[in-house]
Scaffold this motif. Structure first.
Motif, PDB file in Angstrom:
ATOM      1  N   THR A  28       0.846  -1.198   0.000  1.00 41.32           N
ATOM      2  CA  THR A  28       0.000   0.000   0.000  1.00 41.32           C
ATOM      3  C   THR A  28       0.874   1.238   0.000  1.00 41.32           C
ATOM      4  O   THR A  28       1.961   1.243   0.582  1.00 41.32           O
ATOM      5  N   ASN A  30       0.529   5.481   0.549  1.00 36.52           N
ATOM      6  CA  ASN A  30      -0.263   6.659   0.918  1.00 36.52           C
ATOM      7  C   ASN A  30       0.484   7.906   0.479  1.00 36.52           C
ATOM      8  O   ASN A  30       1.651   8.078   0.819  1.00 36.52           O
ATOM      9  N   GLY A  31      -0.180   8.741  -0.259  1.00 33.86           N
ATOM     10  CA  GLY A  31       0.399  10.009  -0.657  1.00 33.86           C
ATOM     11  C   GLY A  31      -0.494  11.133  -0.183  1.00 33.86           C
ATOM     12  O   GLY A  31      -1.499  10.915   0.488  1.00 33.86           O
ATOM     13  N   THR A  34      -3.830  10.840  -1.951  1.00 31.95           N
ATOM     14  CA  THR A  34      -3.962   9.644  -2.788  1.00 31.95           C
ATOM     15  C   THR A  34      -3.654   8.395  -1.975  1.00 31.95           C
ATOM     16  O   THR A  34      -2.984   8.441  -0.946  1.00 31.95           O
ATOM     17  N   PHE A  35      -4.145   7.279  -2.465  1.00 32.81           N
ATOM     18  CA  PHE A  35      -3.932   5.989  -1.828  1.00 32.81           C
ATOM     19  C   PHE A  35      -3.942   4.938  -2.928  1.00 32.81           C
ATOM     20  O   PHE A  35      -4.778   4.976  -3.820  1.00 32.81           O
ATOM     21  N   ASP A  36      -3.007   3.989  -2.894  1.00 31.00           N
ATOM     22  CA  ASP A  36      -2.980   2.969  -3.930  1.00 31.00           C
ATOM     23  C   ASP A  36      -2.479   1.658  -3.324  1.00 31.00           C
ATOM     24  O   ASP A  36      -1.752   1.649  -2.336  1.00 31.00           O
ATOM     25  N   THR A  37      -2.872   0.526  -3.901  1.00 29.57           N
ATOM     26  CA  THR A  37      -2.409  -0.787  -3.479  1.00 29.57           C
ATOM     27  C   THR A  37      -1.998  -1.596  -4.699  1.00 29.57           C
ATOM     28  O   THR A  37      -2.474  -1.343  -5.814  1.00 29.57           O
TER      29      THR A  37
END
Length: 141
Positions: A28, A30-31, A34-37
Motif C-alpha cells: 500500500t 499513501n500520498g 492519494t492511496f494505492d495498493t
C-alpha cells in the motif's frame, strides 16, 4: 526485511527468503490526497543438491603422498560455494569429525598429505543439509 523512507515512498526489501515465503502480499502507498495498493507475487523453486564421490573406495599407501578424495557437488538452483562444503570423517555413531573445506571448484578435493593409519575409514562430503554416501579411505603398505 529492511524498510527505508524518503519523501516520496517507503521501500521494503527482503534480501533472503525461503519457500515458506511463496505466495502474495499487498503493498500500500499513501500520498498526499492519494492511496494505492498493488499485489506482489512471491515465487521460487525448491533446490536439490546432489553430492557424488569421484572414486569409492579411495586407496592410498601409508606414509606416502599423494592421497586425496574428490566429490562432485551439483545444485539445481544457484552456484556452489566451496566454503559451505566440508569433507569429514564419519564416526561409527554417525557423528562427524576432522572436517575440512575442500579445495578446487569441482570436483571438490581433500588431500591427506602423508597418510597415517588413523586416517583410514569412512568419509562424507556435506553441503548445507545435504550429505553424500560414505566413501572408504583404505590404506595399505
Amino acid at each position: 526485511v529492511v524498510s527505508t523512507q524518503s519523501t516520496k515512498a517507503v521501500v521494503s526489501t527482503q534480501s533472503t527468503g525461503t519457500l515458506d515465503d511463496v505466495g502474495s502480499c499487498v503493498c500500500t502507498a499513501n500520498g498526499v490526497g492519494t492511496f494505492d495498493t498493488a499485489e506482489i507475487k512471491i515465487s521460487g523453486e525448491e533446490n536439490d543438491v546432489t553430492i557424488t564421490a569421484v572414486e569409492n573406495p579411495v586407496t592410498c599407501t601409508i606414509n606416502k603422498k599423494p592421497c586425496a578424495m574428490s566429490f562432485n557437488i551439483e545444485s539445481l538452483a544457484g552456484k556452489i560455494n566451496r566454503n559451505d562444503a566440508r569433507i569429514c570423517k564419519l564416526n561409527d555413531d554417525g557423528s562427524l569429525e576432522d572436517c575440512t573445506i575442500p579445495k578446487g571448484t569441482g570436483p571438490y578435493k581433500r588431500g591427506f598429505g602423508k597418510t597415517k593409519a588413523s586416517q583410514a575409514g569412512q568419509y562424507v562430503c556435506t553441503y548445507g543439509d545435504y550429505q553424500s554416501d560414505p566413501v572408504t579411505l583404505e590404506l595399505g603398505q
